[in-house]
Design a protein around this motif. Structure first.
Motif, PDB file in Angstrom:
ATOM      1  N   LYS A 166     -32.844 -30.419 -47.811  1.00 24.36           N
ATOM      2  CA  LYS A 166     -33.742 -29.959 -49.566  1.00 24.36           C
ATOM      3  C   LYS A 166     -32.475 -29.060 -49.622  1.00 24.36           C
ATOM      4  O   LYS A 166     -31.897 -29.059 -50.637  1.00 24.36           O
ATOM      5  CB  LYS A 166     -35.013 -30.569 -49.396  1.00 24.36           C
ATOM      6  CG  LYS A 166     -35.185 -31.664 -48.302  1.00 24.36           C
ATOM      7  CD  LYS A 166     -36.516 -31.749 -48.394  1.00 24.36           C
ATOM      8  CE  LYS A 166     -37.167 -30.974 -46.790  1.00 24.36           C
ATOM      9  NZ  LYS A 166     -37.034 -31.535 -45.675  1.00 24.36           N
ATOM     10  N   GLU A 181     -33.402 -37.798 -46.288  1.00 29.80           N
ATOM     11  CA  GLU A 181     -33.670 -36.824 -46.680  1.00 29.80           C
ATOM     12  C   GLU A 181     -32.124 -36.576 -47.576  1.00 29.80           C
ATOM     13  O   GLU A 181     -32.242 -35.687 -48.251  1.00 29.80           O
ATOM     14  CB  GLU A 181     -33.872 -35.586 -45.917  1.00 29.80           C
ATOM     15  CG  GLU A 181     -35.952 -35.945 -45.687  1.00 29.80           C
ATOM     16  CD  GLU A 181     -36.268 -34.860 -44.495  1.00 29.80           C
ATOM     17  OE1 GLU A 181     -37.886 -34.843 -44.347  1.00 29.80           O
ATOM     18  OE2 GLU A 181     -35.399 -34.103 -44.714  1.00 29.80           O
ATOM     19  N   TRP A 201     -44.078 -34.267 -42.023  1.00 31.05           N
ATOM     20  CA  TRP A 201     -43.589 -34.470 -43.479  1.00 31.05           C
ATOM     21  C   TRP A 201     -42.634 -34.480 -43.998  1.00 31.05           C
ATOM     22  O   TRP A 201     -41.805 -34.125 -43.319  1.00 31.05           O
ATOM     23  CB  TRP A 201     -44.524 -32.957 -43.899  1.00 31.05           C
ATOM     24  CG  TRP A 201     -44.338 -31.755 -44.022  1.00 31.05           C
ATOM     25  CD1 TRP A 201     -44.802 -30.427 -42.808  1.00 31.05           C
ATOM     26  CD2 TRP A 201     -43.090 -30.590 -44.315  1.00 31.05           C
ATOM     27  NE1 TRP A 201     -43.549 -29.703 -42.906  1.00 31.05           N
ATOM     28  CE2 TRP A 201     -43.309 -30.031 -43.433  1.00 31.05           C
ATOM     29  CE3 TRP A 201     -42.408 -31.568 -45.498  1.00 31.05           C
ATOM     30  CZ2 TRP A 201     -42.415 -28.895 -43.848  1.00 31.05           C
ATOM     31  CZ3 TRP A 201     -41.520 -30.705 -45.559  1.00 31.05           C
ATOM     32  CH2 TRP A 201     -41.189 -29.147 -44.884  1.00 31.05           C
ATOM     33  N   SER A 202     -42.034 -35.088 -44.830  1.00 37.56           N
ATOM     34  CA  SER A 202     -40.831 -35.686 -45.405  1.00 37.56           C
ATOM     35  C   SER A 202     -40.840 -35.407 -47.041  1.00 37.56           C
ATOM     36  O   SER A 202     -41.582 -35.904 -47.076  1.00 37.56           O
ATOM     37  CB  SER A 202     -40.192 -36.619 -45.329  1.00 37.56           C
ATOM     38  OG  SER A 202     -38.987 -36.958 -45.258  1.00 37.56           O
ATOM     39  N   ASP A 203     -39.868 -34.824 -47.799  1.00 37.40           N
ATOM     40  CA  ASP A 203     -39.515 -34.358 -49.251  1.00 37.40           C
ATOM     41  C   ASP A 203     -38.970 -35.460 -49.291  1.00 37.40           C
ATOM     42  O   ASP A 203     -37.596 -34.830 -48.896  1.00 37.40           O
ATOM     43  CB  ASP A 203     -39.845 -33.215 -49.818  1.00 37.40           C
ATOM     44  CG  ASP A 203     -41.403 -31.958 -49.443  1.00 37.40           C
ATOM     45  OD1 ASP A 203     -42.102 -32.473 -49.785  1.00 37.40           O
ATOM     46  OD2 ASP A 203     -40.813 -31.618 -48.674  1.00 37.40           O
ATOM     47  N   GLN A 204     -38.559 -36.306 -50.448  1.00 39.77           N
ATOM     48  CA  GLN A 204     -37.757 -37.146 -50.747  1.00 39.77           C
ATOM     49  C   GLN A 204     -37.925 -37.405 -52.015  1.00 39.77           C
ATOM     50  O   GLN A 204     -39.128 -38.088 -52.856  1.00 39.77           O
ATOM     51  CB  GLN A 204     -37.639 -38.352 -49.866  1.00 39.77           C
ATOM     52  CG  GLN A 204     -37.440 -38.054 -48.385  1.00 39.77           C
ATOM     53  CD  GLN A 204     -37.183 -39.828 -47.617  1.00 39.77           C
ATOM     54  OE1 GLN A 204     -37.421 -40.423 -48.232  1.00 39.77           O
ATOM     55  NE2 GLN A 204     -37.614 -39.203 -46.771  1.00 39.77           N
ATOM     56  N   ASN A 218     -43.734 -36.328 -51.317  1.00 41.14           N
ATOM     57  CA  ASN A 218     -44.206 -35.356 -50.403  1.00 41.14           C
ATOM     58  C   ASN A 218     -45.038 -36.366 -49.218  1.00 41.14           C
ATOM     59  O   ASN A 218     -46.005 -36.607 -49.744  1.00 41.14           O
ATOM     60  CB  ASN A 218     -45.029 -34.656 -50.443  1.00 41.14           C
ATOM     61  CG  ASN A 218     -45.381 -33.847 -49.101  1.00 41.14           C
ATOM     62  OD1 ASN A 218     -46.795 -33.903 -48.809  1.00 41.14           O
ATOM     63  ND2 ASN A 218     -44.633 -33.466 -48.355  1.00 41.14           N
ATOM     64  N   ASN A 240     -48.129 -37.598 -51.924  1.00 43.76           N
ATOM     65  CA  ASN A 240     -48.339 -37.556 -52.585  1.00 43.76           C
ATOM     66  C   ASN A 240     -50.213 -36.937 -53.018  1.00 43.76           C
ATOM     67  O   ASN A 240     -50.878 -37.515 -53.524  1.00 43.76           O
ATOM     68  CB  ASN A 240     -47.806 -37.504 -54.254  1.00 43.76           C
ATOM     69  CG  ASN A 240     -46.467 -37.585 -54.206  1.00 43.76           C
ATOM     70  OD1 ASN A 240     -46.062 -36.918 -53.573  1.00 43.76           O
ATOM     71  ND2 ASN A 240     -45.401 -38.768 -55.047  1.00 43.76           N
TER      72      ASN A 240
END
Length: 431
Positions: free
Chosen positions: A69, A179, A350-353, A357, A398
């Motif tokens: 990221k 990601e 967890w993953s952020d894309q 979140n 989120n």
């Protein structure tokens, strides 16, 4: 070949006080997140003996999640991934051996043989060897550049290819693939995701979460091909400026995807060869108990390489997560010191894309009843997975605050009213 795991007897260091271990040596193999936290925990628990931290990477202990990221996009420097500031790392007074591999474990002599020819004795050995990116054994795999993303060097090599006007094919619709796809798309590249399964992240999330991820990526302009096998790779002349050498991803249906860059995100191979060659019990990783002990009472394991019993899953498994690397590394250190350890964590991932979140607590299964709180179209929601009236797992986007309460519900095994759980007007704290 899978070895049966024998019973493990406790074999702790002397425990007559924090400084009673000062003549002992604890060797940690693997200087990633698990190894770094193990070293830090040894010192914070008062171990005054020798700590030797051996890592085949040149970098001090660091976290890997930002590599796909912030580091990949250029928003953060590689040094930002360090577990601790240089002065804090120096204060640990560990003997750090960067860029060195362990070639063999001599269990009888209680020593490890290093790639530079040195021999390092140990009283306790903690294996934090992690894993490596899986490759594809298909025709043409050696004919085209294939990127993976596991190390700082991987991120630095891939980053320049993610820019407007460039085309990227990501093979693999799991977490690392998605990601990378999100980061590439946000950098302006054209992106295609090729997934051999019928849905995204099929092995880790239920169908409704896969559908949400699919909609998220397609809304951002990513082309996602499901049920698409890869039969090989090939070189193809002619890039955007007419001079570049491009690549092709050859699909099982006979079609081909021409692109500038290919990224493989097809899973992780645990680095358990060292343990296997030493005769430790392994099965898709190094088998450990709830005290992080292997089949040798003087050797422990933690992080991506460790296969541990997990009551939340009802089976033993490897947890490839930031949480597990940190907490199991610390648990292994305490266990090595003879402290009482019972490491059976509630899985958290967890993953952020695209600024979203997503968090997962527990192990959702198709057998669970799903209760939805919030609307995915709003950008914030939580899916609860119940057995009867007890929450077993939760997935949310989120919704960090609600998920913190969801974690408490799971851990407390407290019965809940499904209607109140779904009602946004009912604060989670009241449940």
């Amino acid at each position: 070949m899978t070895a049966e795991r024998p019973e493990v007897e406790a074999a702790a260091l002397p425990h007559e006080g924090a400084n009673a271990h000062s003549a002992h040596t604890i060797v940690i193999v693997g200087a990633g997140q698990a190894g770094g936290w193990a070293a830090q925990a040894l010192r914070s628990e008062g171990f005054a003996g020798r700590v030797v931290l051996i890592g085949d990477e040149a970098h001090p202990p660091h976290e890997r999640p930002p590599l796909s990221k912030a580091v990949l996009s250029g928003a953060a420097a590689p040094d930002s991934t360090r577990l601790m500031k240089p002065e804090a790392f120096d204060a640990l007074a560990v003997q750090w051996r960067p860029g060195v591999q362990v070639h063999r474990i001599d269990r009888a002599a209680k020593q490890v043989l290093l790639s530079d020819g040195a021999v390092q004795p140990y009283d306790k050995l903690i294996l934090c060897t992690g894993g490596r990116a899986r490759r594809l054994a298909v025709p043409g795999a050696d004919q085209v550049p294939l990127h993976t993303l596991r190390t700082i060097e991987d991120a630095q090599a891939l980053a320049p290819a993610l820019r407007p006007g460039r085309s990227v094919v990501v093979v693999g619709g799991g977490w690392i693939g998605l990601e990378v796809a999100a980061t590439a798309r946000q950098q302006g590249a054209d992106v295609v995701v090729v997934e051999t399964q019928s849905r995204l992240c099929e092995h880790t999330v239920p169908a409704e979460v896969s559908a949400y991820l699919l909609a998220l990526h397609r809304a951002q302009g990513v082309r996602v091909l499901l049920g698409a096998g890869v039969r090989g790779f090939a070189r193809a002349a002619g890039g955007a400026d007419g001079a570049d050498i491009r690549s092709e991803v050859l699909l099982a249906d006979g079609s081909a995807l021409a692109c500038d860059t290919i990224v493989l995100g097809v899973g992780l191979v645990p680095n358990d060869e060292l343990a296997r060659e030493a005769g430790l019990a392994c099965e898709g990783g190094v088998l450990v108990d709830a005290q992080c002990r292997t089949s040798d009472p003087h050797i422990l394991a933690a992080g991506d390489v460790a296969v541990a019993p997990n009551p939340w899953a009802g089976r033993s498994l490897r947890l490839e997560s930031w949480q597990n690397a940190q907490e199991q590394g610390m648990a292994a250190a305490r266990s090595a010191l003879g402290q009482a350890v019972d490491y059976q964590p509630l899985p958290w991932f967890w993953s952020d894309q695209y600024g979203m979140n997503l968090q997962i607590y527990g192990m959702p299964t198709p057998a669970h009843r799903v209760v939805q709180r919030g609307d995915p179209a709003s950008g914030s929601f939580v899916l609860f997975y119940l057995a009867g009236d007890v929450v077993q797992a939760a997935v949310g986007a989120n919704a960090a605050r609600d998920l913190r309460f969801a974690r408490r519900l799971i851990e407390q095994r407290k019965p809940v009213d499904a209607e109140r759980l779904a009602d946004l007007n009912t604060p989670m704290a009241k449940l």
